[in-house]
Structures are given as C-alpha cells and as structure tokens.
Design a protein around this motif. Structure first.
Motif: not given
Lengths: 214, 214
Positions: A151-152, A158-159, A167-175, B187-189
């Motif tokens: 996540g970091a 992204q920064a 993209l939400p960070p969580i979406a990237v992580l899950y991907t 996951f996202l769901k």
DNA sequence: GTCTATAAATGGATAGAC
DNA sequence: GTCTATCCATTTATAGAC
C-alpha cells in the motif's frame, strides 16, 4: 507442531538432533501441502495424498497438525512468510528504486512462484479454509504486513505520477494479489509456445501497461 | 436430457406440454448447478445441494443427467451458449463499432455475469470436470467458436493499432477469458465500497489501460 | 419420472499397539 | 511419533416401489 522453535529463532542454534528432525519432517509436510494446494486446490486435495507424498502414515500427519485446515493454513502462512522475506530483500537492496518498479518486482516474483507450482490457488469464499485463515493470527498478521508495505508503494507511485491515480489503492492491491494466481500463466504454459520468462513478461505487460496500445 | 429440443429450435414450436415441463425442469436444474458452480466450484458443490435447491429428489436428478460431471458440463455449455448469443447480438447491432470496443463490451458482459453470481469458476487442471469438458462436443465447439470470433477482433484491433501488437493474440484471448473469472471483482465487492458498475469500470480500466499512468 | 431407502466408495479423523 | 486398522460422516450413484 513445534511453534516455539519458529517463534524464537534465537533458540534455533541449540536445537537437539531430535528437534531438527522434527522440524525437517514438518517442513517436508508443509512443502507437499503447498505443492498440492497449488496443483489442485484445498477441496480437491486429500490428506491421504499428502501422507503418500510425504511418505508417512496419515495418522502421523495428525500428530503434527490437528486438521486438514490447519495443514493448509500452515502452507499458506509459509508462502506469506516467503513473500515477506522477499519484500525485506527488496527494501534492503535499493531504497532508490521507484515504487512502481518495486511493485513490478513483487508481481514478477509472485508469478515465478506460481510457475514453479508453489502458489496456492485461493479458496472460494465459503470454504472452510477461509474461516480457518481469518482466525489464524500468523496468516492475518502476515497479510496485513504485506498489504501495508504494498500500500505504501502504491500511494507513493500514485503521488509520483507513475501509477494511475484514478484507481483506488485497494483496487490496485487486489489486482496485484489476483495476478499472483492468474490462470493466464497456466494457460500460456499449457500452450507450450513460450518460455516461463516470456510468459511472465507478457502477463506483467498486460498488468501494468494494459491490452491497448500506448 | 432432451438434447434434440435444444439442437433443433425449429421443432420447439410444437412441443407437447409434457416435453415443455421436462425442459423447464432441466432448465431449473442447470440454473441451480450454474449458480452453485459460481459460488463454490465443482469440487465443493454436492449433488445433494443441487437436488435441495431444485426441490427434487437426488435420484430424479440422475434420471436427467448420468453423473455430476455431466451435470456441471451442461451448466458450462449453457454459459458458453449465452456467450455465443451475446456475441451474436454484438455483431448484429453495429458492424461499425471498432474491434477494441467490441472486445471491451465482451469483457464487460463477462464481468456482469460474474457479479450476478452466474460465472462458473474454472476447474483446476486435473479436475474430473476438465476431462469431461474436453470430451464434450457442445462445449468444445462453443469454446472454439467464441475463440475464433474473439480472435478475429483481436487481430483486427492489432491491425488498426488500438490493441498492443507486441502481444501474441493467444495471450490477449487468454487474458480476456481469465478476466471473466477475475477474483478482483469478488474482492472489491466484499470491500463494500463500490457499486457493481464502479467495480466493473475499474477492472475494465486495469485490463485495457493497465495500472500505470497513461 | 418421482420418490424413499440404500448401496458403494471416499475422505477426515482416531484408537491403540509398538 | 510412527504405524496398522478402524470409525464415522459425507457423497456419488442406484434399486425398486408407485
């Protein structure tokens, strides 16, 4: 299970021969489980198979691990620990490497593990293994640690503008997690047209650069 | 199994009431199997569950389908047929749409099916279901038809420069198939932060545009 | 064709000897 | 701790009445 030996590495220097044998045996068990989980998944894996592959009686297995779920959970924890060790090595070797490249290196590593037949396929939502994992402190702690570190890098990337900020960070992580188990690797391996390195490069390309032309 | 009725739609107009009931019953069975395959996979799905969900005795199921594998194969064939019907509708409605957009529309459809809980998770390499599917003419024919049509769009999209020409078409094809079962959607769901449409848009974005900033 | 009842086999887990 | 032998629940599949 010799939990103490794994939790107190400071004591690992003066292990008796008997204890070393015990650990080696358990390591062989976990390796077999790891391989079988990767090959056919938790439901299709049978304890008989595990015993046969290790070369011991099924009853002996149950002296080490109280249930099939615990057996599988131990394998999942070990994979998680390997991932943490890899993250350690990445963070130790080069702090200057851009976050996006660190993420790519992690994705590449997970794909190498999968092609080596050592990446367990994730259990379906309502599997009994799911429940066992969510109550397994070692697994949950490892997962949170890995997620925090990735996540970091994700937010940093992204920064710095290298990772899509929409993209939400969580979406990237899950991907990234999903790519570790991506069946495309197995499909392409089955096609028999490409080397493992070529396969990984292709999947990494589709993951980070997308299917569309840039 | 009333195979003839499905293969000769021209005869479906003059089906007896008894035959219609039979077909409706089998359709209910296949729907239940489809849902259970999506929810927990072939290994974890039991024939008892199917019978319970349909509301008939297990023995009655076996009057319609000779084995669990045939039961699951019928569900897989129906999903494949739904995909073919969707491709038909795409090709009928607008021949001018760019190939890359057709591919995106197909990917979006598969994700909608998955979020609806109707996309069977693919069986592991050595599952008994795999063997049953590879010897199932209806399934193999459907898969080849779909692959051919997607393959045509893929090569066309590469020729027009919208799809990365460096990727082998088979890698693109497999990637699209894999996205249909992508666990990221689940996951996202599970995160509960986004609507189904938002989830699909995010996964479509990562699939076609990649994680990196463009 | 649908049901109840049951066969036949598998798989997770354990007893008890050594 | 390891083994053989076994238990017991589950699961695929079938028999046979209606």
């Amino acid at each position: 299970m010799v939990i103490a030996a794994q939790k107190t590495p400071s004591a690992s220097a003066k292990l008796s021969f008997r204890e070393q044998m015990h650990i080696a045996r358990e390591d062989a068990i976990v390796s077999a489980v790891n391989r079988l989980l990767a090959e056919k998944g938790f439901e299709a894996m049978t304890v008989d198979e595990v015993a046969a592959e290790v070369g011991i009686a099924k009853a002996s297995l149950y002296k080490h691990f109280p249930s099939k779920e615990d057996l599988a959970a131990a394998a999942m924890v070990r994979v998680m620990n390997r991932a943490q060790a890899f993250l350690d090595s990445l963070q130790a070797q080069d702090v200057q490497t851009p976050p996006i490249e660190q993420l790519r290196a992690v994705a590449r590593w997970t794909m190498q593990v999968q092609l080596a037949g050592e990446m367990p396929s994730l259990p379906s939502e309502n599997s009994t293994l799911r429940a066992a994992l969510t109550t397994n402190k070692a697994y949950v702690d490892g997962l949170m640690d890995v997620s925090d570190r990735l996540g970091a890098w994700i937010t940093a990337a992204q920064a710095s503008g290298s990772l899509n900020p929409a993209l939400p960070p969580i979406a990237v992580l899950y991907t990234l997690y999903a790519r570790a188990c991506d069946p495309v690797l197995g499909f392409l391996k089955g096609a028999g047209l490409y080397t493992d390195e070529q396969i990984i490069d292709m999947v990494l390309s589709t993951c980070f650069d997308g299917l569309r032309t840039r």
